[in-house]
Design a protein around this motif. Structure first.
Motif, PDB file in Angstrom:
ATOM      1  N   UNK A  62       0.876  -1.176   0.000  1.00 35.23           N
ATOM      2  CA  UNK A  62       0.000   0.000   0.000  1.00 35.23           C
ATOM      3  C   UNK A  62       0.916   1.229   0.000  1.00 35.23           C
ATOM      4  N   UNK A  63       0.900   1.943  -1.100  1.00 40.03           N
ATOM      5  CA  UNK A  63       1.790   3.083  -1.308  1.00 40.03           C
ATOM      6  C   UNK A  63       1.095   4.334  -0.771  1.00 40.03           C
ATOM      7  N   UNK A  64       1.511   4.730   0.430  1.00 39.98           N
ATOM      8  CA  UNK A  64       0.887   5.893   1.086  1.00 39.98           C
ATOM      9  C   UNK A  64       1.755   7.141   0.910  1.00 39.98           C
ATOM     10  N   UNK A  65       2.216   7.380  -0.317  1.00 46.35           N
ATOM     11  CA  UNK A  65       3.030   8.577  -0.584  1.00 46.35           C
ATOM     12  C   UNK A  65       2.271   9.842  -0.138  1.00 46.35           C
ATOM     13  N   UNK A  66       0.936   9.795  -0.257  1.00 46.54           N
ATOM     14  CA  UNK A  66       0.105  10.971   0.085  1.00 46.54           C
ATOM     15  C   UNK A  66      -0.691  10.736   1.360  1.00 46.54           C
ATOM     16  N   UNK A 120      13.980  10.761   0.248  1.00 45.12           N
ATOM     17  CA  UNK A 120      13.904   9.802   1.344  1.00 45.12           C
ATOM     18  C   UNK A 120      12.519   9.174   1.379  1.00 45.12           C
ATOM     19  N   UNK A 121      12.487   7.872   1.118  1.00 45.27           N
ATOM     20  CA  UNK A 121      11.247   7.113   1.230  1.00 45.27           C
ATOM     21  C   UNK A 121      11.481   5.958   2.184  1.00 45.27           C
ATOM     22  N   UNK A 122      10.418   5.335   2.670  1.00 50.03           N
ATOM     23  CA  UNK A 122      10.594   4.260   3.653  1.00 50.03           C
ATOM     24  C   UNK A 122       9.391   3.345   3.632  1.00 50.03           C
ATOM     25  N   UNK A 123       9.537   2.213   4.305  1.00 53.96           N
ATOM     26  CA  UNK A 123       8.410   1.289   4.409  1.00 53.96           C
ATOM     27  C   UNK A 123       8.313   0.741   5.810  1.00 53.96           C
ATOM     28  N   UNK A 124       7.145   0.211   6.119  1.00 53.22           N
ATOM     29  CA  UNK A 124       6.939  -0.567   7.343  1.00 53.22           C
ATOM     30  C   UNK A 124       6.363  -1.907   6.911  1.00 53.22           C
ATOM     31  N   UNK A 125       6.914  -2.980   7.459  1.00 55.73           N
ATOM     32  CA  UNK A 125       6.486  -4.331   7.073  1.00 55.73           C
ATOM     33  C   UNK A 125       7.028  -5.326   8.089  1.00 55.73           C
ATOM     34  N   UNK A 126       6.717  -6.585   7.892  1.00 53.22           N
ATOM     35  CA  UNK A 126       7.282  -7.639   8.711  1.00 53.22           C
ATOM     36  C   UNK A 126       8.819  -7.586   8.597  1.00 53.22           C
ATOM     37  N   UNK A 127       9.549  -7.773   9.710  1.00 51.59           N
ATOM     38  CA  UNK A 127      11.017  -7.706   9.652  1.00 51.59           C
ATOM     39  C   UNK A 127      11.622  -8.656   8.610  1.00 51.59           C
ATOM     40  N   UNK A 128      10.960  -9.779   8.325  1.00 52.51           N
ATOM     41  CA  UNK A 128      11.496 -10.723   7.327  1.00 52.51           C
ATOM     42  C   UNK A 128      11.505 -10.080   5.930  1.00 52.51           C
ATOM     43  N   UNK A 129      10.560  -9.180   5.690  1.00 48.35           N
ATOM     44  CA  UNK A 129      10.525  -8.480   4.397  1.00 48.35           C
ATOM     45  C   UNK A 129      11.706  -7.510   4.310  1.00 48.35           C
ATOM     46  N   UNK A 130      11.990  -6.812   5.410  1.00 45.09           N
ATOM     47  CA  UNK A 130      13.159  -5.915   5.432  1.00 45.09           C
ATOM     48  C   UNK A 130      14.438  -6.725   5.212  1.00 45.09           C
ATOM     49  N   UNK A 131      14.521  -7.933   5.794  1.00 41.89           N
ATOM     50  CA  UNK A 131      15.714  -8.774   5.612  1.00 41.89           C
ATOM     51  C   UNK A 131      15.899  -9.153   4.148  1.00 41.89           C
ATOM     52  N   UNK A 132      14.783  -9.421   3.470  1.00 42.41           N
ATOM     53  CA  UNK A 132      14.870  -9.796   2.048  1.00 42.41           C
ATOM     54  C   UNK A 132      15.398  -8.616   1.231  1.00 42.41           C
ATOM     55  N   UNK A 133      14.997  -7.406   1.589  1.00 42.44           N
ATOM     56  CA  UNK A 133      15.475  -6.223   0.855  1.00 42.44           C
ATOM     57  C   UNK A 133      16.978  -6.025   1.063  1.00 42.44           C
ATOM     58  N   UNK A 134      17.455  -6.363   2.272  1.00 41.30           N
ATOM     59  CA  UNK A 134      18.900  -6.217   2.549  1.00 41.30           C
ATOM     60  C   UNK A 134      19.739  -7.005   1.544  1.00 41.30           C
ATOM     61  N   UNK A 135      19.170  -8.082   0.996  1.00 42.71           N
ATOM     62  CA  UNK A 135      19.924  -8.911   0.050  1.00 42.71           C
ATOM     63  C   UNK A 135      20.151  -8.164  -1.279  1.00 42.71           C
ATOM     64  N   UNK A 141       1.916 -10.251   4.941  1.00 44.33           N
ATOM     65  CA  UNK A 141       2.337  -9.914   3.566  1.00 44.33           C
ATOM     66  C   UNK A 141       2.046  -8.457   3.197  1.00 44.33           C
ATOM     67  N   UNK A 142       1.678  -7.645   4.194  1.00 43.11           N
ATOM     68  CA  UNK A 142       1.378  -6.233   3.919  1.00 43.11           C
ATOM     69  C   UNK A 142       2.633  -5.370   4.085  1.00 43.11           C
ATOM     70  N   UNK A 143       2.840  -4.488   3.120  1.00 44.35           N
ATOM     71  CA  UNK A 143       3.932  -3.509   3.178  1.00 44.35           C
ATOM     72  C   UNK A 143       3.301  -2.134   3.005  1.00 44.35           C
ATOM     73  N   UNK A 144       3.649  -1.182   3.849  1.00 47.37           N
ATOM     74  CA  UNK A 144       3.148   0.186   3.674  1.00 47.37           C
ATOM     75  C   UNK A 144       4.346   1.083   3.365  1.00 47.37           C
ATOM     76  N   UNK A 145       4.289   1.776   2.234  1.00 43.50           N
ATOM     77  CA  UNK A 145       5.395   2.684   1.898  1.00 43.50           C
ATOM     78  C   UNK A 145       4.963   4.132   2.111  1.00 43.50           C
ATOM     79  N   UNK A 146       5.918   4.938   2.483  1.00 43.65           N
ATOM     80  CA  UNK A 146       5.702   6.374   2.706  1.00 43.65           C
ATOM     81  C   UNK A 146       6.878   7.145   2.103  1.00 43.65           C
TER      82      UNK A 146
END
Ligand SMILES: Cc1ncc(COP(=O)(O)O)c(C=O)c1O
Length: 363
Positions: free
Chosen positions: A192-196, A234-249, A216-221
């Motif tokens: 869910x892209x909450x840019x606004x 600068x953009x960011x997201x909030x999600x399950x920590x496992x999703x953040x770990x996958x992005x680190x790869x 499985x929900x990701x919220x981006x801001x």
């Protein structure tokens, strides 16, 4: 083979981007028209100076201080709170979403959205060799929930991209829609892209509240819009920590510079000031929507800092007529529609004057 030997599917394509024209009234990229105060700029300069003294070292790859501040900021939108492990940041929410597709899309996988939708999504898909599928929104630009659920169940996308409020229509999604699509997506991610997000009307909740209910929900801001810091990236997201770990790869090493981290942290300390114009901009949006309707135009309901209006037999002529009068808006959305970002009261007066003149000329 022609030169340069670019990937076949990219050959001849134009780069994405709204025109950056030097005109008096720029209402085409949904920026906040109010810049930071002198005091805020001084604090940012001091923070950047301190960072400059450490520039011989790579920055904190995990940007922990910044993620902690962003988690605290997001926690305002949910009784459940958001932890630092749930937050990830990058150079604009564009980069956050590209990283999501790098990690969760790719060959043999599909990304999906519902048109009209943010025009960068198919580009993230193309650039990561992810198949792109687009359903349609209803007449009023909301989601037909049954049709959307069926489409997601049929296509089994790895990533569903849902802007809320939507760009270019301004439409916010109800929490039921997000919950339903998270269930329908199964193992796929729902972004869910909450840019606004900060511009949503009273009583419209953020999807951040739903995070504990859906893994499985990701919220981006982003800090580009309400936060009045589009130049920061600068953009960011909030999600399950496992999703953040996958992005680190997939993230590049040290992708957020020390200067970016210092600037964002200093800007977050000025959150009340930088967000201070949000109420005024929402009121300006409602006034603009009313004014456009009073001219006999159709305007989409908006929870964002812009309004989509029309319809015009020749929207390009209207866009050009406004530009000739020094007002730059965006030619985007379904045929016949135009989008205007909400500026200062003076800028909106210039927009109204120019629109009246163009409509008069065309009648
Ligand atoms: C819906 C939506 N998402 C994301 C973005 C990207 O914003 P940024 O990369 O500046 O964070 C935009 C920018 O206009 C947008 O409209």
């Amino acid at each position: 083979m022609s030169f340069p030997p670019i990937r076949e599917e990219l050959r001849g394509l134009e780069p994405y981007g709204a025109p950056q024209l030097d005109v008096p009234v720029r209402l085409n990229t949904n920026e906040n028209p109010y810049g930071p105060s002198e005091a805020c700029a001084d604090d940012i300069a001091a923070a950047v100076r301190a960072a400059a003294l450490t520039l011989n070292r790579y920055p904190d790859r995990e940007h922990v201080a910044l993620r902690t501040a962003l988690a605290a900021y997001l926690s305002r939108d949910t009784p459940h709170g958001v932890s630092v492990e749930q937050v990830w940041a990058a150079n604009g929410s564009n980069e956050v979403m590209l990283q999501l597709l790098q990690a969760f899309g790719g060959p043999g996988r599909t990304a999906m959205s519902f048109a009209p939708t943010y025009s960068m999504y198919p580009e993230y898909a193309r650039d990561t060799s992810t198949a792109w599928v687009q359903g349609r929104r209803a007449e009023d630009f909301g989601l037909d929930l049954d049709a959307a659920r069926e489409a997601v169940e049929r296509e089994r996308p790895s990533v569903v991209l849902l802007p809320s409020p939507n760009n270019p229509t301004g439409t916010a999604l109800p929490p039921e829609a997000v919950g339903l699509l998270c269930k329908a997506a199964g193992d796929g991610l729902v972004v869910v892209d909450e840019a606004y997000g900060e511009f949503r009307r009273e009583g419209v909740p953020s999807a951040v509240e739903l995070l504990p209910a859906h893994r499985n929900l990701v919220v981006t801001r982003t800090m580009s819009k309400a936060f009045a810091a589009a130049g920061l990236r600068l953009g960011y997201l909030a999600a399950d920590p496992a999703i953040c770990d996958a992005i680190r790869v997939v993230r590049l090493p040290y992708h957020l510079s020390a200067v970016t981290q210092a600037t964002a942290l200093a800007a977050l300390e000025h959150a009340p000031e930088l967000l201070g114009k949000v109420d005024e901009l929402r009121a300006g949006r409602d006034r603009t929507v009313d004014w456009l309707r009073a001219q006999g135009l159709t305007v989409a309901e908006s929870d964002a800092n812009f309004a989509l209006f029309g319809t015009f037999a020749d929207r390009h002529a209207v866009w050009q007529g406004l530009l000739d009068r020094g007002v730059l808006i965006r030619e985007v959305g379904p045929d016949g529609w135009l989008r205007v970002s909400i500026g200062t009261p003076e800028e909106m007066q210039a927009f109204e004057d120019a629109t009246s003149a163009v409509m008069e000329e065309m009648s």
